[in-house]
Design a protein around this motif. Sequence first.
Motif, mmCIF file in Angstrom:
data_model
loop_
_atom_site.group_PDB
_atom_site.id
_atom_site.type_symbol
_atom_site.label_atom_id
_atom_site.label_comp_id
_atom_site.label_asym_id
_atom_site.label_seq_id
_atom_site.Cartn_x
_atom_site.Cartn_y
_atom_site.Cartn_z
ATOM 1 N N THR A 240 0.664 -2.975 3.124
ATOM 2 C CA THR A 240 1.974 -3.589 2.898
ATOM 3 C C THR A 240 3.062 -2.520 2.900
ATOM 4 O O THR A 240 4.214 -2.789 3.255
ATOM 5 C CB THR A 240 1.980 -4.343 1.553
ATOM 6 N N ILE B 186 10.432 -3.001 3.115
ATOM 7 C CA ILE B 186 11.790 -2.574 3.450
ATOM 8 C C ILE B 186 11.906 -1.065 3.248
ATOM 9 O O ILE B 186 12.545 -0.377 4.027
ATOM 10 C CB ILE B 186 12.806 -3.363 2.598
ATOM 11 N N ALA C 4 -13.383 0.412 7.886
ATOM 12 C CA ALA C 4 -14.351 0.714 6.820
ATOM 13 C C ALA C 4 -14.051 -0.176 5.617
ATOM 14 O O ALA C 4 -13.146 0.121 4.824
ATOM 15 C CB ALA C 4 -14.242 2.177 6.433
ATOM 16 N N ALA D 255 -7.422 1.453 -4.269
ATOM 17 C CA ALA D 255 -6.016 1.363 -3.843
ATOM 18 C C ALA D 255 -5.932 0.331 -2.726
ATOM 19 O O ALA D 255 -5.352 0.570 -1.680
ATOM 20 C CB ALA D 255 -5.542 2.731 -3.368
HETATM 21 C C1 LIG Z 1 8.215 -7.698 3.230
HETATM 22 C C2 LIG Z 1 8.008 -6.786 2.053
HETATM 23 C C3 LIG Z 1 9.014 -5.891 1.718
HETATM 24 C C4 LIG Z 1 8.853 -5.032 0.622
HETATM 25 N N1 LIG Z 1 9.835 -4.134 0.358
HETATM 26 C C5 LIG Z 1 9.709 -3.308 -0.698
HETATM 27 C C6 LIG Z 1 10.712 -2.332 -0.978
HETATM 28 O O1 LIG Z 1 11.676 -2.164 -0.239
HETATM 29 N N2 LIG Z 1 10.562 -1.563 -2.102
HETATM 30 C C7 LIG Z 1 9.480 -1.676 -2.922
HETATM 31 O O2 LIG Z 1 9.403 -0.952 -3.916
HETATM 32 N N3 LIG Z 1 8.484 -2.544 -2.643
HETATM 33 C C8 LIG Z 1 8.564 -3.344 -1.558
HETATM 34 N N4 LIG Z 1 7.552 -4.217 -1.274
HETATM 35 C C9 LIG Z 1 6.298 -4.132 -2.066
HETATM 36 C C10 LIG Z 1 5.507 -2.865 -1.674
HETATM 37 O O3 LIG Z 1 5.547 -2.723 -0.265
HETATM 38 C C11 LIG Z 1 4.037 -2.931 -2.135
HETATM 39 O O4 LIG Z 1 3.986 -3.250 -3.496
HETATM 40 C C12 LIG Z 1 3.344 -1.578 -1.938
HETATM 41 O O5 LIG Z 1 3.489 -1.162 -0.597
HETATM 42 C C13 LIG Z 1 1.868 -1.665 -2.309
HETATM 43 O O6 LIG Z 1 1.230 -0.458 -1.946
HETATM 44 P P1 LIG Z 1 -0.345 -0.341 -2.125
HETATM 45 O O7 LIG Z 1 -0.741 1.018 -1.694
HETATM 46 O O8 LIG Z 1 -0.732 -0.773 -3.484
HETATM 47 O O9 LIG Z 1 -0.953 -1.441 -1.131
HETATM 48 P P2 LIG Z 1 -0.948 -1.485 0.459
HETATM 49 O O10 LIG Z 1 0.135 -0.656 1.034
HETATM 50 O O11 LIG Z 1 -0.997 -2.904 0.843
HETATM 51 O O12 LIG Z 1 -2.332 -0.801 0.865
HETATM 52 C C14 LIG Z 1 -3.574 -1.408 0.590
HETATM 53 C C15 LIG Z 1 -4.557 -1.051 1.703
HETATM 54 O O13 LIG Z 1 -5.887 -1.337 1.291
HETATM 55 C C16 LIG Z 1 -6.606 -1.861 2.391
HETATM 56 N N5 LIG Z 1 -7.761 -2.610 1.888
HETATM 57 C C17 LIG Z 1 -7.752 -3.807 1.249
HETATM 58 N N6 LIG Z 1 -9.019 -4.157 0.916
HETATM 59 C C18 LIG Z 1 -9.843 -3.165 1.355
HETATM 60 C C19 LIG Z 1 -11.249 -2.968 1.329
HETATM 61 N N7 LIG Z 1 -12.094 -3.864 0.786
HETATM 62 N N8 LIG Z 1 -11.756 -1.839 1.883
HETATM 63 C C20 LIG Z 1 -10.932 -0.907 2.458
HETATM 64 N N9 LIG Z 1 -9.586 -1.070 2.532
HETATM 65 C C21 LIG Z 1 -9.046 -2.171 1.974
HETATM 66 C C22 LIG Z 1 -5.559 -2.743 3.082
HETATM 67 O O14 LIG Z 1 -5.926 -3.016 4.407
HETATM 68 C C23 LIG Z 1 -4.311 -1.864 2.975
HETATM 69 O O15 LIG Z 1 -4.192 -0.994 4.085
HETATM 70 C C24 LIG Z 1 7.668 -5.081 -0.175
HETATM 71 C C25 LIG Z 1 6.652 -5.969 0.164
HETATM 72 C C26 LIG Z 1 6.810 -6.809 1.273
HETATM 73 C C27 LIG Z 1 5.698 -7.735 1.641
#
Ligand SMILES: Cc1cc2nc3c(=O)[nH]c(=O)nc-3n(C[C@H](O)[C@H](O)[C@H](O)COP(=O)(O)OP(=O)(O)OC[C@H]3O[C@@H](n4cnc5c(N)ncnc54)[C@H](O)[C@@H]3O)c2cc1C
Length: 504
Positions: free
Chosen positions: A52, A57, A164, A198
């Motif tokens: 995500t 943004i 993976a 993560a």
């Molecule tokens: C349209 C949109 C706009 C946004 N804009 C903002 C913003 O401007 N500012 C802000 O602060 N937040 C924003 N957010 C929220 C923010 O983007 C997310 O909260 C943040 O990116 C989450 O990061 P993360 O690393 O936790 O998850 P992610 O970036 O989603 O990464 C998780 C990864 O884990 C992988 N994965 C999942 N399950 C498994 C598995 N079983 N095995 C291996 N890999 C796996 C997924 O494929 C993914 O690549 C926005 C969200 C959206 C949808």
Amino acid sequence: MENAARSANDHLLTADVIVVGGGGSGLAAAIAAAENKARVVLLEKNTHLGGTTRLSIGSITATRTALQKKAGIQDSPDEHFEDMAKFAGELAPKDNLALRRVLVDNVPDTVAWLESLGVSFFGPMPEPPHRKPRMHNILPNSRAYIYYLVRRARQLGVDIRLGAEVADILIEKERAAGVKAMIDGRSTLVRSGAIVLASGDFSAGRELKREGRPELAEVDAINSSNTGDGHLMARRIGGVVRNAEIMYAQLRFVAPPSTSLVLRLPPWKALTTLMKAGMRWAPPAVLRPFILSFVTTYLAPEPSLFREGAILVNKRGERFTDELRQPALDVPGQPDKAAYILLDRRLSTLFSAWPNFISTAPGVAYAYLPDYRRNRRDIYHEGNTLGELAKSIGVPAAALEATVRTYNGAGRTGRSRPPLEEGPFVALGPVRNWVVLTDGGVAVTTEHEVTREDGRVIPGLFAAGSTGQGGLLLEGHGHHLGWAFTSGRRAGRNAARLARGLPA
Ligand SMILES: Cc1cc2nc3c(=O)[nH]c(=O)nc-3n(C[C@H](O)[C@H](O)[C@H](O)COP(=O)(O)OP(=O)(O)OC[C@H]3O[C@@H](n4cnc5c(N)ncnc54)[C@H](O)[C@@H]3O)c2cc1C
């Protein structure tokens, strides 16, 4: 509890630290672990990195940054801590204040660290009720986070495996000792000294959505990969999910097609420097189209469009909802789960200038109808008559004309909204209802160790980003990314130290 039996066909890998997920928090964790001298394997279920984070943004909210100092803004983590409470409203009692403290105290350093890797921001922008401008916006778009994080991870020798998918956490002698995964279609046992979950949120996870908000269980997610795998794996070995009911669904325009050349350009420093200079010196008429051409994300139409009289029609040309109530909930039931926002000449003029914008937008803060006409031809449709417009969006002309006739007659809620009378008419769409994000995360300590219901740590297991949100509220803009990178870095460092037998 033991569940680490290896079947004869399992392939075997070893590492000091396993990171599950290659979005913002996972990449930050992998880099931090590798910088702390751990051998790191990062497992990402997709064939590309970014999660995500790459679709976002890209705003990040922090105090005491170089940009704040340059703008002469005196600010502090304590003020940030207090202001975050103002966003919480009635959710306030559900917040995890210890994790909020971790965020506000560490996010200044996270922004400096991202800049040291090559990431460029503009701002800070105001966002009341924050008392000071704190929102930093990435240039040219959020793909730049992934570009610079991956570059650093590769420099440090992180073993990045795509395709993976992690399925389970292995427990040996009461500690997390590795994971079971399908890597390149092969069942693989990965052993490690520590694991960082993560894997993002559960916006596409039916099981957890049904538990938290059953009415949203079938609503599509913007990121269809985030099925809550980390949450479920942690739960199976004693972890708990906090705030599973807090999630956000919203009408958003579909994302622009990612085929344009500008979207495939790497976020070179020269480009972002040029953009920054342009923001200072170039006339807005020149600059806006340039900045907006880098927008990759799903923008959200403002509810004020409907208050002023725009209506929603489906692909049959029918109006199907009361736009002033909760129209998003009715969109998934329409053909192709899609709708169009219909405007007449009066509304088109109204939404062409401040204070009536169609959506917020990265880089320019607010996007108006002319911005959509110029930069989003994929979702901007115009016709001098309703018949012409119907043809351009592929709906039956007679149905659309009848819909508007009925609306102008008896259909207007409380008669408070003006009729749609004069062409040219505009349709913006498709719009869909998406689960944008879910805020339920597994319970963690302030050192990002996963805990059981009674607070006892599951040794060897850490969680970061949305997976490790632990009941923290991240309302407002820029807190989710701040948390993803901050918690990722801290969890990665702590995991490396544990795996190497060093004190925390
Ligand atoms: C349209 C949109 C706009 C946004 N804009 C903002 C913003 O401007 N500012 C802000 O602060 N937040 C924003 N957010 C929220 C923010 O983007 C997310 O909260 C943040 O990116 C989450 O990061 P993360 O690393 O936790 O998850 P992610 O970036 O989603 O990464 C998780 C990864 O884990 C992988 N994965 C999942 N399950 C498994 C598995 N079983 N095995 C291996 N890999 C796996 C997924 O494929 C993914 O690549 C926005 C969200 C959206 C949808």
